[in-house]
Write an enzyme that holds these catalytic residues in place. Structure first.
Site, PDB file in Angstrom:
ATOM      1  N   ASN A   7       0.884  -1.182   0.000  1.00 46.72           N
ATOM      2  CA  ASN A   7       0.000   0.000   0.000  1.00 46.72           C
ATOM      3  C   ASN A   7       0.916   1.225   0.000  1.00 46.72           C
ATOM      4  O   ASN A   7       1.442   1.618   1.050  1.00 46.72           O
ATOM      5  CB  ASN A   7      -0.898  -0.033   1.246  1.00 46.72           C
ATOM      6  CG  ASN A   7      -1.907   1.099   1.260  1.00 46.72           C
ATOM      7  OD1 ASN A   7      -1.894   1.977   0.376  1.00 46.72           O
ATOM      8  ND2 ASN A   7      -2.767   1.097   2.243  1.00 46.72           N
ATOM      9  N   ARG A  89      -2.487  -2.048  -3.514  1.00 44.43           N
ATOM     10  CA  ARG A  89      -3.719  -1.306  -3.305  1.00 44.43           C
ATOM     11  C   ARG A  89      -3.668  -0.053  -4.176  1.00 44.43           C
ATOM     12  O   ARG A  89      -2.696   0.694  -4.140  1.00 44.43           O
ATOM     13  CB  ARG A  89      -3.822  -0.898  -1.840  1.00 44.43           C
ATOM     14  CG  ARG A  89      -5.072  -0.142  -1.565  1.00 44.43           C
ATOM     15  CD  ARG A  89      -5.182   0.240  -0.125  1.00 44.43           C
ATOM     16  NE  ARG A  89      -6.517   0.753   0.114  1.00 44.43           N
ATOM     17  CZ  ARG A  89      -6.930   1.199   1.275  1.00 44.43           C
ATOM     18  NH1 ARG A  89      -6.133   1.171   2.305  1.00 44.43           N
ATOM     19  NH2 ARG A  89      -8.148   1.664   1.402  1.00 44.43           N
ATOM     20  N   HIS A 178     -13.278   2.333  -0.027  1.00 45.66           N
ATOM     21  CA  HIS A 178     -13.225   1.234   0.947  1.00 45.66           C
ATOM     22  C   HIS A 178     -13.746  -0.056   0.302  1.00 45.66           C
ATOM     23  O   HIS A 178     -14.227  -0.959   0.993  1.00 45.66           O
ATOM     24  CB  HIS A 178     -14.089   1.494   2.205  1.00 45.66           C
ATOM     25  CG  HIS A 178     -13.625   2.625   3.081  1.00 45.66           C
ATOM     26  ND1 HIS A 178     -14.497   3.492   3.687  1.00 45.66           N
ATOM     27  CD2 HIS A 178     -12.396   3.033   3.446  1.00 45.66           C
ATOM     28  CE1 HIS A 178     -13.829   4.370   4.411  1.00 45.66           C
ATOM     29  NE2 HIS A 178     -12.530   4.125   4.263  1.00 45.66           N
ATOM     30  N   ARG A 237     -13.491  14.430   8.012  1.00 47.36           N
ATOM     31  CA  ARG A 237     -14.227  14.819   6.793  1.00 47.36           C
ATOM     32  C   ARG A 237     -15.663  15.191   7.143  1.00 47.36           C
ATOM     33  O   ARG A 237     -16.294  14.525   7.970  1.00 47.36           O
ATOM     34  CB  ARG A 237     -14.247  13.685   5.780  1.00 47.36           C
ATOM     35  CG  ARG A 237     -12.878  13.302   5.242  1.00 47.36           C
ATOM     36  CD  ARG A 237     -13.031  12.359   4.049  1.00 47.36           C
ATOM     37  NE  ARG A 237     -11.757  11.759   3.700  1.00 47.36           N
ATOM     38  CZ  ARG A 237     -11.475  10.455   3.785  1.00 47.36           C
ATOM     39  NH1 ARG A 237     -12.400   9.601   4.192  1.00 47.36           N
ATOM     40  NH2 ARG A 237     -10.286  10.004   3.440  1.00 47.36           N
ATOM     41  N   GLU A 380      -8.351  -5.932   4.655  1.00 50.63           N
ATOM     42  CA  GLU A 380      -8.165  -5.511   3.266  1.00 50.63           C
ATOM     43  C   GLU A 380      -6.936  -6.172   2.648  1.00 50.63           C
ATOM     44  O   GLU A 380      -6.937  -6.525   1.468  1.00 50.63           O
ATOM     45  CB  GLU A 380      -8.045  -3.988   3.203  1.00 50.63           C
ATOM     46  CG  GLU A 380      -9.360  -3.316   3.537  1.00 50.63           C
ATOM     47  CD  GLU A 380      -9.235  -1.844   3.851  1.00 50.63           C
ATOM     48  OE1 GLU A 380      -9.311  -1.047   2.924  1.00 50.63           O
ATOM     49  OE2 GLU A 380      -9.063  -1.494   5.035  1.00 50.63           O
TER      50      GLU A 380
END
Ligand code: AMP
Length: 396
Positions: A7, A89, A178, A237, A380
């Site tokens: 990642n 990723r 996601h 956010r 993940e």
């Protein structure tokens, strides 16, 4: 099989060497300060190695990872040949990627084409891919996209009600993020329930949060949009916001569009509401001590999530399974209870004792709850490793 999961960020690179069949992680770690100086933190068997290694580019970072993976003291393999494939990723797959894909020139070109949609992440993800190509030429590599799982959404869910030319010429639509987590949780829920024909609502609640509505294993809607800024309010956010709020603030305070977006991404959400922190543990602590702003932040987050659950139950025509995952979803019984409170009308009944659980795959609903509510820790990296193994095997 050994899959190296990568990642890559602009100045960091996380890695895990794992077996896609068992999910066993042989070693994992993080390269930081790439392009500045370079630091490697590597974990294996409860041991930790920290090294200062010059990393002018991602190539030196990948080299440092490979060296420590074969290190006599901290290594877990004898040679790089024991790495069968690399899974990356990648944030944004745009309209080009509906699934993971073997990395070749065409795939790299398509990831480049998606840079306008993921301007911060895609270039960094590409740096990771190119570094692996340089350091391990010929090693099979796979790109796994954060957006791909959501590409089964119907147009009513993914189209914005703006002029068609923006969709046709510029690919402006809802994508969702996601996706690797939502895909993993959906697969687990299907496996745990023993059937595919389910209406599932997934709640990925962490620092970034998103929900997905899934029918028969396929994503029908999700709360994030063109970017991860949309949906429920999050750690920093804002989530969904009336664009006129931006116009007002930009005009009054002389902010550019980039500055406004930076505020919405990094200085908003429960951090802004609470004035305490973006971390739910800190906010819960402050609320317990009587901080009303912290309480409002928790109330608003739970309200937003509840509202999306209701919307998705309506969109799916019901709900069989509700899942909670990620930092808050896995470890926050109070928040889970708060979200589910008042959802009895749609058949959600939480068992307070079962709900008193953290980080474990478990049912938290009562035996007579119409909706089965699960806590499912996300993974993940395992999803990336499994997609990588599947594609590499199919290509051989
Ligand atoms: P993630 O982005 O998935 O790593 O999730 C990070 C968020 O999970 C942070 O806001 C943490 O405060 C939250 N979190 C982690 N552990 C707990 C916990 N025990 N209770 C409440 N929130 C938690």
């Amino acid at each position: 099989m050994n899959v190296l999961v990568i990642n890559a960020g602009s100045s960091s690179l996380k890695y895990q060497l794992m077996d896609p069949e068992t999910g066993d992680v042989a070693a994992k770690g993080l390269c930081e300060r790439i392009g500045i100086d370079g630091r490697l933190t590597h974990k294996v068997d409860g041991k930790k190695a920290e090294r200062e290694i010059p990393m002018p580019t991602h190539s030196e970072a990948i080299n440092a990872v490979l060296e420590i993976l074969v290190d006599p003291e901290y290594g877990v393999i004898k040679s790089v040949d024991e790495i069968d494939a690399v899974g990356h990723r990648v944030l944004h797959g745009g309209m080009k990627f509906t699934d993971s894909c073997i990395i070749d020139d065409a795939c790299i070109k398509a990831i480049e084409d998606c840079i306008p949609l993921g301007p911060l992440h895609n270039p960094a993800n590409l740096m990771g891919i190119r570094a692996c190509q340089a350091v391990m030429p010929g090693k099979p590599q796979v790109a796994v996209f954060d957006t791909a799982f959501h590409m089964t959404m119907p147009p009513v869910a993914y189209r914005y009600a703006i002029e068609k030319k923006y969709y046709e010429n510029d690919d402006i639509r809802r994508y969702g993020f996601h996706g690797t987590s939502h895909k993993y949780i959906t697969r687990r829920a299907i496996a745990l329930m023993g059937r595919t024909d389910l209406k599932i609502i997934n709640c990925h609640l962490g620092n970034g949060s998103s929900l997905s509505a899934v029918k028969d294993g396929k994503c029908m809607d999700t709360s994030m949009g063109l970017s991860p800024l949309a949906g429920v309010c999050m750690g920093t956010r804002s989530g969904d916001i009336d664009p006129t709020v931006c116009q007002f603030i930009m005009n009054k305070y002389g902010l550019t569009a980039d500055e406004m977006l930076n505020d919405l991404n990094k200085k908003s959400g429960v951090k802004a509401l609470s004035g305490v922190s973006s971390d739910f543990r800190d906010i819960e602590g402050a609320a317990k001590e009587g901080n009303e702003d912290a309480q409002l932040a928790l109330d608003k987050f739970a309200y937003d999530v509840k509202k999306y659950i209701g919307a998705y139950a309506a969109a799916l025509g019901g709900c069989d399974v509700l899942t909670f995952t990620a930092g808050v979803g896995e470890n926050g019984p109070d928040m889970r209870a708060k979200i589910c409170q008042g959802l009895e009308y749609m058949g959600v009944k939480i068992d307070p004792e079962k709900n008193n659980t953290r980080g474990k795959e478990t049912i938290i609903s009562t035996d007579d709850s119409k909706v089965t509510v699960w806590v499912i820790p996300t993974n993940e990296e395992l999803m990336i490793a499994q997609d990588t193994a599947e594609l590499v095997k199919a290509a051989n």
